[in-house]
Design an enzyme around this catalytic site. Sequence first.
Site, mmCIF file in Angstrom:
data_model
loop_
_atom_site.group_PDB
_atom_site.id
_atom_site.type_symbol
_atom_site.label_atom_id
_atom_site.label_comp_id
_atom_site.label_asym_id
_atom_site.label_seq_id
_atom_site.Cartn_x
_atom_site.Cartn_y
_atom_site.Cartn_z
ATOM 1 N N ASP A 163 -7.358 5.462 2.885
ATOM 2 C CA ASP A 163 -8.742 5.360 3.368
ATOM 3 C C ASP A 163 -9.665 4.601 2.424
ATOM 4 O O ASP A 163 -10.868 4.556 2.659
ATOM 5 C CB ASP A 163 -9.303 6.770 3.593
ATOM 6 N N ASP A 209 -5.978 12.627 -0.088
ATOM 7 C CA ASP A 209 -7.381 12.965 0.162
ATOM 8 C C ASP A 209 -8.067 11.875 0.977
ATOM 9 O O ASP A 209 -8.075 10.705 0.595
ATOM 10 C CB ASP A 209 -8.127 13.143 -1.169
ATOM 11 N N ASP A 268 -1.662 8.099 1.426
ATOM 12 C CA ASP A 268 -2.591 8.707 0.486
ATOM 13 C C ASP A 268 -2.835 10.144 0.965
ATOM 14 O O ASP A 268 -2.530 10.477 2.117
ATOM 15 C CB ASP A 268 -3.880 7.878 0.481
#
Length: 215
Positions: A166, A9, A7
């Site tokens: 995250d 961001d 991922d």
Amino acid sequence: MKLIIFDLDGTLVNSLEDLADAANYAMKHFGYPVHPTEAFRYFVGNGIPKLIERCLPENERSPERIEEVREVFSEYYNVHYADKTRPYDGIPELLDKLKGEGVKTAVASNKSDDFTRSITDSFFKGRLDMVRGSREGVPRKPAPDIVFDIMKELGADASDTYFAGDSNVDMYTAKNAGVTAIGCLWGFRTREELLEGGADHLAKEPGQIFDLLGN
């Protein structure tokens, strides 16, 4: 591990302040209340239209208004996307070490493809084998389509592919694609969310991802 997909961001870069600044700029432009930066930890993760929707008052979330606000957001973010955004400590080194071991690396983001490429070009040029952001006609994460696309392009199978992110969106994406899920504890969300999302491994810092190489 033949391929690891990240991922963007909250995983490779801390972009929270720039995303918050752009969204709040758009909110001010239309006369809506702004939000504290910390609130954006839970606003981001599902693409820009969903980010805008979450920022808007509930009675202002029509598709037409979301698109109008998104255009103002994008004009601002296109100029300011790297004002405060920076790679997390240890990420460039991790990418270099993975490359040195012959592991292919890629990015799969719900951020628009243009913005995703702008950020990866700014901070990781030459360090990634493939970059994919949100594109017209391709379902966003947690749909597995973007992962399947990357695996096919880079010649990897689910059995030797890892996905690091995250948020629960990333963990669900990994599960939907049948790949190993790594929850990154330095990002925007919590350990509890990552575990509930189905993380196979948790990493407190980027170097711990490299330690999974033999798993």
